[in-house]
Design a protein around this motif. Structure first.
Motif, short mmCIF file in Angstrom:
data_model
loop_
_atom_site.label_atom_id
_atom_site.label_comp_id
_atom_site.label_asym_id
_atom_site.label_seq_id
_atom_site.Cartn_x
_atom_site.Cartn_y
_atom_site.Cartn_z
N TYR A 331 0.79 -1.22 0.00
CA TYR A 331 0.00 0.00 0.00
C TYR A 331 0.83 1.28 0.00
CZ TYR A 331 -3.54 -3.39 1.35
OH TYR A 331 -4.37 -4.49 1.39
N VAL A 358 -3.44 6.70 6.33
CA VAL A 358 -4.84 6.51 5.95
C VAL A 358 -5.68 7.57 6.66
CG1 VAL A 358 -4.52 4.04 5.62
CG2 VAL A 358 -5.25 4.88 7.85
N GLY A 359 -6.93 7.66 6.26
CA GLY A 359 -7.82 8.63 6.90
C GLY A 359 -8.02 8.33 8.37
N GLU A 361 -10.56 8.61 10.15
CA GLU A 361 -11.82 7.91 10.41
C GLU A 361 -11.72 6.42 10.12
OE1 GLU A 361 -11.74 9.12 6.15
OE2 GLU A 361 -11.24 10.06 8.07
N GLU A 362 -10.69 5.99 9.35
CA GLU A 362 -10.54 4.58 9.01
C GLU A 362 -9.71 3.81 10.04
OE1 GLU A 362 -8.83 4.47 5.17
OE2 GLU A 362 -10.61 5.19 4.14
N ILE A 371 -11.94 -5.69 6.82
CA ILE A 371 -11.95 -4.24 6.65
C ILE A 371 -10.63 -3.82 6.03
CG2 ILE A 371 -12.08 -2.01 7.78
CD1 ILE A 371 -14.69 -3.53 7.77
N ARG A 372 -10.70 -3.06 4.95
CA ARG A 372 -9.51 -2.54 4.27
C ARG A 372 -9.66 -1.04 4.06
NH1 ARG A 372 -8.57 -5.80 -1.03
NH2 ARG A 372 -6.38 -5.25 -0.70
N GLY A 373 -8.53 -0.35 4.04
CA GLY A 373 -8.55 1.09 3.86
C GLY A 373 -8.95 1.47 2.45
N SER A 374 -9.24 2.77 2.27
CA SER A 374 -9.66 3.26 0.95
C SER A 374 -8.53 3.19 -0.07
CB SER A 374 -10.15 4.70 1.07
OG SER A 374 -9.14 5.53 1.65
N ASN A 375 -7.28 3.08 0.41
CA ASN A 375 -6.13 2.99 -0.52
C ASN A 375 -5.91 1.58 -1.01
OD1 ASN A 375 -5.33 2.00 1.94
ND2 ASN A 375 -3.28 2.90 1.87
N GLU A 377 -8.05 -0.17 -2.83
CA GLU A 377 -8.89 -0.46 -4.00
C GLU A 377 -8.04 -0.96 -5.16
OE1 GLU A 377 -12.27 1.70 -6.82
OE2 GLU A 377 -11.35 2.77 -5.15
#
Length: 420
Positions: A331, A358-359, A361-362, A371-375, A377
Motif C-alpha cells: 500500500y 490513511v484517513g 476515520e478509518e 476491513i480494508r482502507g480506501s487505498n 482499492e
C-alpha cells in the motif's frame, strides 16, 4: 571447477608433506666426509709441517692440528674438538700426520652431522608449518564457501518452511542463482506460489460459502418471519386454548430456527480464532532476525534493539512482522523505519512507512475482519492481516497500535517482557 581446484591443492600439499616426511625418515644423518677434501687437508698439513702459520685452509672442512703431545698447533675456527677424547665423543675423523716416515701429529676433522640434522629438522618444521598454513587457508576458504553457498541457503529454507508452516504464503523466498542450490530454492518458491494459489482458491471458496450462508440466512429468515407473524395473528384470533397453543408452538420453533441460522453464520466467522499461540521466553536480539526475514525487499532501516528477554511466540511474532511489512510494500511502496523503546513492562517496536497513512476515520476499523482502507482499492487482499496480527499479539498479552505518523502509517507492536 572450484571443487577440482580444492581437491588438487589439498592433494599436492599432502603429497609434498608425505615426501618430506619419508625423506626425513630414511635419512640416517651419518654425514659422511668428503674423502677428497680430507686427503687434500692431510697432504697440505704434511707439506706445511713446521710452518703451519703459512698453511692455507682447505675450504669446506673444519679441522684442528695437534702435535704428538696433544698440543694445538692449528685450528680453522672456534668450538672444535681439541683433544682425542673429545673428538671420539663427537665422532670426528682422526688421522695421523706423518713427516719423514714418522707420525708427528694428528688432524681432527669436524663431523658436522648434528648440524646437518638440525638444519634438516628446521627445514622440515618450516615446511610442515607452511603446509599447515596452506591447509588452514584452503580449509578456511572451503568452510567459508560451504557456509555461504550451502549452510546459509539451507537456513533460509528453514525459516521459509517455518513461515509456510505457520500459514504465511505472501513472502517470497530470496534466491541466489549463483549458488548450487539456486534451482532448488526456486522450486521451493514455486511450491509457495502454488500453495498460495491453492490457499487463495480455498479462501475464495470459503468466502463463497459464507456469502451463500448469508444469502440463505436472509432468504430463510424472511419466510420464517412471515410464518412467525402469521402464527402470532392466528394465536391472537384463536378462541380455543388448544389452537392457541399450537400457534405458540409454531412461534417457538420459528424463533429456534432463527437462532440456529444466526449461530451458523457466527460460527463461520469464528474459524480464525482457532490458530494456536504458545508464547515463551526469547531474547530481544532475535527481533533483528525476524525483521530481516520480513523485510525481503530490504527497504527497512532498523535501529539497535535494546537488550531484554521477551515473552512471545516466535512464529506468530514473525507472522505479525510479515503482515506489517507486506502491507507497507503493497500500500505504501516506500522505505520503512523501525525503532524501539521500552515502556514499563513491555518493548515497543515501531514500524513506520512514508506512504501518507490513511484517513483518521478509518484507523479504528483497520484491525477488524475484512476491513480494508480506501487505498486498497484494486489491490489483492482479504482484509485479515491486521486482524490476525492483533489477535496473535493479544494472545501473547501484547498489543498492536495503528496511527498516522509524520509521513505514513505507523504500526507499534508492544511485546511483553518476560516475568512481567
Amino acid at each position: 571447477m572450484k571443487n577440482r581446484v580444492f581437491r588438487g591443492t589439498m592433494f599436492f600439499v599432502l603429497a609434498a608433506e608425505l615426501a618430506v616426511l619419508v625423506l626425513f625418515a630414511v635419512w640416517d644423518g651419518s654425514g659422511e666426509q668428503d674423502t677428497v677434501l680430507v686427503n687434500d687437508a692431510v697432504h697440505s698439513i704434511q707439506a706445511d709441517w713446521g710452518r703451519l702459520e703459512e698453511h692455507q685452509r682447505i675450504e669446506g672442512l673444519d679441522y684442528v692440528v695437534l702435535d704428538r703431545d696433544g698440543g694445538v698447533l692449528y685450528r680453522t675456527g672456534e668450538g672444535l674438538s681439541e683433544s682425542i677424547n673429545t673428538a671420539v665423543a663427537h665422532r670426528d675423523t682422526i688421522l695421523d700426520i706423518r713427516a719423514d716416515g714418522m707420525t708427528v701429529g694428528k688432524i681432527i676433522i669436524l663431523n658436522d652431522s648434528d648440524g646437518n640434522l638440525r638444519m634438516r629438522k628446521q627445514a622440515t618444521v618450516l615446511f610442515a608449518a607452511a603446509a599447515m598454513v596452506v591447509q588452514c587457508i584452503v580449509c578456511g576458504g572451503c568452510v567459508h564457501y560451504l557456509n555461504r553457498r550451502v549452510i546459509r541457503p539451507f537456513r533460509k529454507l528453514e525459516r521459509f518452511a517455518e513461515r509456510v508452516a505457520g500459514g504465511n504464503l505472501d513472502l517470497p523466498l530470496e534466491m541466489d542463482r549463483r549458488n548450487i542450490f539456486g534451482a532448488f530454492t526456486e522450486s521451493f518458491d514455486l511450491m509457495r506460489s502454488e500453495l498460495k494459489k491453492a490457499r487463495r482458491a480455498e479462501a475464495e471458496a470459503n468466502a463463497a460459502k459464507k456469502e451463500l450462508v448469508a444469502k440463505l440466512s436472509h432468504d430463510i429468515k424472511t419466510p420464517v418471519a412471515s410464518i412467525k407473524a402469521a402464527s402470532e395473528v392466528g394465536a391472537a384470533l384463536a378462541q380455543e386454548e388448544k389452537v392457541r397453543e399450537n400457534y405458540m408452538q409454531i412461534i417457538r420453533k420459528a424463533d429456534q430456527i432463527d437462532g440456529l441460522i444466526s449461530n451458523l453464520f457466527s460460527a463461520a466467522l469464528e474459524e480464525l480464532r482457532q490458530l494456536p499461540v504458545t508464547p515463551g521466553d526469547m531474547e530481544s536480539r532475535e527481533l533483528g532476525e525476524l525483521l530481516e526475514n520480513a523485510d525481503y525487499l530490504h527497504r527497512a532501516a532498523v535501529s539497535a534493539v535494546p537488550d531484554c528477554i521477551l515473552y512471545a511466540d516466535r512464529l506468530r511474532l514473525q507472522q505479525v512482522f510479515d503482515n506489517l511489512f507486506a502491507n507497507s510494500y503493497k500500500y505504501a511502496g516506500t522505505g520503512i523505519v523501525v525503532t524501539f523503546y521500552r515502556e514499563e513492562n513491555r518493548l515497543a517496536v515501531c514500524v513506520e512507512d512514508r506512504g501518507g497513512g490513511v484517513g483518521e476515520e478509518e484507523l479504528p476499523f483497520l484491525k477488524e475482519k475484512y476491513i480494508r482502507g480506501s487505498n486498497a482499492e484494486g489491490l489483492e487482499g482479504a482484509g485479515l492481516g491486521l486482524f490476525i496480527s492483533d489477535f496473535f499479539l493479544r494472545e501473547m498479552q501484547g498489543e498492536l497500535l495503528l496511527e498516522n505518523g509524520k509521513e505514513g502509517l505507523k504500526a507499534t507492536v508492544f511485546v511483553p517482557l518476560s516475568g512481567k
